[in-house]
Design a protein around this motif. Structure first.
Motif, PDB file in Angstrom:
ATOM      1  N   UNK A   1       0.814  -1.045   0.014  1.00  0.00           N
ATOM      2  CA  UNK A   1       0.391  -0.135   0.081  1.00  0.00           C
ATOM      3  C   UNK A   1       1.136   1.260   0.076  1.00  0.00           C
ATOM      4  N   UNK A   2       0.487   2.099  -0.998  1.00  0.00           N
ATOM      5  CA  UNK A   2       1.103   3.724  -0.868  1.00  0.00           C
ATOM      6  C   UNK A   2       1.123   4.084   1.219  1.00  0.00           C
ATOM      7  N   UNK A   3       0.817   3.740   1.867  1.00  0.00           N
ATOM      8  CA  UNK A   3       0.091   4.243   2.997  1.00  0.00           C
ATOM      9  C   UNK A   3       0.559   3.156   4.007  1.00  0.00           C
ATOM     10  N   UNK A   4       0.398   3.268   4.861  1.00  0.00           N
ATOM     11  CA  UNK A   4       0.606   2.060   5.846  1.00  0.00           C
ATOM     12  C   UNK A   4      -0.417   2.601   7.465  1.00  0.00           C
ATOM     13  N   UNK A   5      -0.956   2.584   8.514  1.00  0.00           N
ATOM     14  CA  UNK A   5      -1.468   2.349   9.275  1.00  0.00           C
ATOM     15  C   UNK A   5      -0.321   1.919  10.348  1.00  0.00           C
ATOM     16  N   UNK A   6      -0.243   3.404  11.247  1.00  0.00           N
ATOM     17  CA  UNK A   6       0.712   2.916  13.066  1.00  0.00           C
ATOM     18  C   UNK A   6      -0.006   1.575  13.891  1.00  0.00           C
ATOM     19  N   UNK A   7       0.958   1.431  14.338  1.00  0.00           N
ATOM     20  CA  UNK A   7       0.875  -0.480  15.129  1.00  0.00           C
ATOM     21  C   UNK A   7       0.539  -1.501  14.052  1.00  0.00           C
ATOM     22  N   UNK A   8       1.114  -0.802  12.833  1.00  0.00           N
ATOM     23  CA  UNK A   8       0.662  -2.610  11.818  1.00  0.00           C
ATOM     24  C   UNK A   8       1.998  -2.887  11.402  1.00  0.00           C
ATOM     25  N   UNK A   9       2.095  -3.655  11.054  1.00  0.00           N
ATOM     26  CA  UNK A   9       3.319  -4.883  11.062  1.00  0.00           C
ATOM     27  C   UNK A   9       3.250  -4.291   8.888  1.00  0.00           C
ATOM     28  N   UNK A  10       5.092  -4.515   8.246  1.00  0.00           N
ATOM     29  CA  UNK A  10       4.980  -4.276   6.915  1.00  0.00           C
ATOM     30  C   UNK A  10       6.817  -5.317   6.949  1.00  0.00           C
ATOM     31  N   UNK A  11       6.856  -5.389   5.469  1.00  0.00           N
ATOM     32  CA  UNK A  11       7.566  -6.254   5.610  1.00  0.00           C
ATOM     33  C   UNK A  11       8.053  -5.647   4.083  1.00  0.00           C
ATOM     34  N   UNK A  12       9.864  -4.999   3.321  1.00  0.00           N
ATOM     35  CA  UNK A  12      10.379  -4.489   3.167  1.00  0.00           C
ATOM     36  C   UNK A  12      11.044  -5.536   2.698  1.00  0.00           C
ATOM     37  N   UNK A  13      11.314  -5.615   1.276  1.00  0.00           N
ATOM     38  CA  UNK A  13      11.819  -7.066   0.661  1.00  0.00           C
ATOM     39  C   UNK A  13      12.566  -6.332  -0.823  1.00  0.00           C
ATOM     40  N   UNK A  14      14.264  -6.527  -0.585  1.00  0.00           N
ATOM     41  CA  UNK A  14      15.257  -6.028  -1.875  1.00  0.00           C
ATOM     42  C   UNK A  14      15.319  -7.190  -2.750  1.00  0.00           C
ATOM     43  N   UNK A  15      14.198  -6.627  -3.827  1.00  0.00           N
ATOM     44  CA  UNK A  15      14.152  -7.810  -5.152  1.00  0.00           C
ATOM     45  C   UNK A  15      15.985  -7.531  -6.352  1.00  0.00           C
TER      46      UNK A  15
END
Length: 210
Positions: free
Chosen positions: A13-27
Motif C-alpha cells: 500500500x502507498x500508506x500504512x497505519x501505525x501499529x501495523x506490520x510491514x515487510x520490505x524486500x530487496x528484490x
C-alpha cells in the motif's frame, strides 16, 4: 551499467497505519550471482542494522516513515522508496504506484488494530459510492478518467461496549496517468532554397503531438 535492486512492500500500500506490520524486500535482478548474499539497508541515507533480504518492521510508528533503500555487496544501491506511516483511527489505503487509465484499482478503508469497526462507507467527491458492514475494500476493474476525484472513507469505531464513534479518513485525490496517444499531421512546408528564389514546395513533415 548494473541493474539496481528494487525495494517492495508487503502489504503493498502507498500508506500504512501505525501499529501495523510491514515487510520490505530487496528484490535483486536475476543477473546478480546467487546466494550467499549480504544485504545492506538504509533509511533516509543512513545505514540501519539489517543484513537479510527481508526487513520486517512490527508495530509501526510515525517515526518509521522515510525513504528506504537496499543493496548487496558490490552492487548498486536501489532507488529510494517512501514508507508512509499514518497515525489515525481510519485511513484510506491506495496503491503506491501511478494509476493508468484502464488499470484495476482497489482502495481499502483500514482501521487501527484491536478495535472493532462497522458501517464502512466510501465517498467520491463527497458522494457516497459504497456502504458495507463486512467489506472494507472498494474495487474498480478498469478505471477511467471520469473516475478521478477526491476519495475518502468512514467507519464507526467501537470505543466501548455500547458506544461507536464515527471516524473519517483523510481525503486522497486519485489522479490517472493518461495513456499518451500520438497522431500524425502532414504539413507542406514552403522554403527558400536560395536567397531571392521563389518559395518552393519542399517536403512533407510528420509531427507528433499528445
Amino acid at each position: 551499467g548494473a541493474i539496481k535492486p528494487v525495494v517492495t512492500f508487503t502489504p503493498n500500500w502507498g500508506n500504512i497505519l501505525y501499529y501495523d506490520n510491514v515487510t520490505l524486500t530487496c528484490d535483486v535482478p536475476s543477473t546478480v550471482p546467487e546466494e550467499p548474499r549480504t544485504y545492506h539497508w538504509y533509511k533516509d541515507n543512513q545505514p540501519i542494522p539489517a543484513d537479510q533480504q527481508r526487513l520486517h518492521i512490527t508495530s509501526l510508528v510515525v517515526e518509521d516513515s522515510g525513504d528506504y533503500q537496499c543493496r548487496t555487496i558490490g552492487g548498486d544501491i536501489s532507488d529510494p522508496v517512501f514508507l508512509n506511516v499514518t497515525e489515525n483511527y481510519v485511513i484510506l489505503q491506495r496503491p503506491p504506484s501511478a494509476i493508468f487509465e484502464g488499470d484495476p484499482l482497489t482502495l481499502r478503508c483500514h482501521h487501527i488494530r484491536d478495535f472493532n469497526a462497522i458501517n464502512t462507507k466510501f465517498y467520491k467527491d463527497d458522494q457516497e459510492i459504497k456502504s458495507s458492514d463486512t467489506n472494507s475494500t472498494f474495487h474498480i476493474p478498469n478505471i477511467t478518467m471520469s473516475q478521478s476525484g477526491l476519495y475518502k472513507c468512514t467507519k464507526e469505531i467501537q470505543r466501548d461496549i455500547a458506544t461507536y464513534v464515527f471516524i473519517k479518513s483523510d481525503v486522497f485525490f486519485i489522479s490517472l496517468k493518461g495513456i499518451v496517444l500520438f497522431k500524425t499531421v502532414a504539413l507542406e512546408i514552403l522554403v527558400d532554397l536560395e536567397e531571392g528564389e521563389l518559395p518552393q514546395k519542399c517536403c512533407i513533415v510528420t509531427l507528433f503531438q499528445k
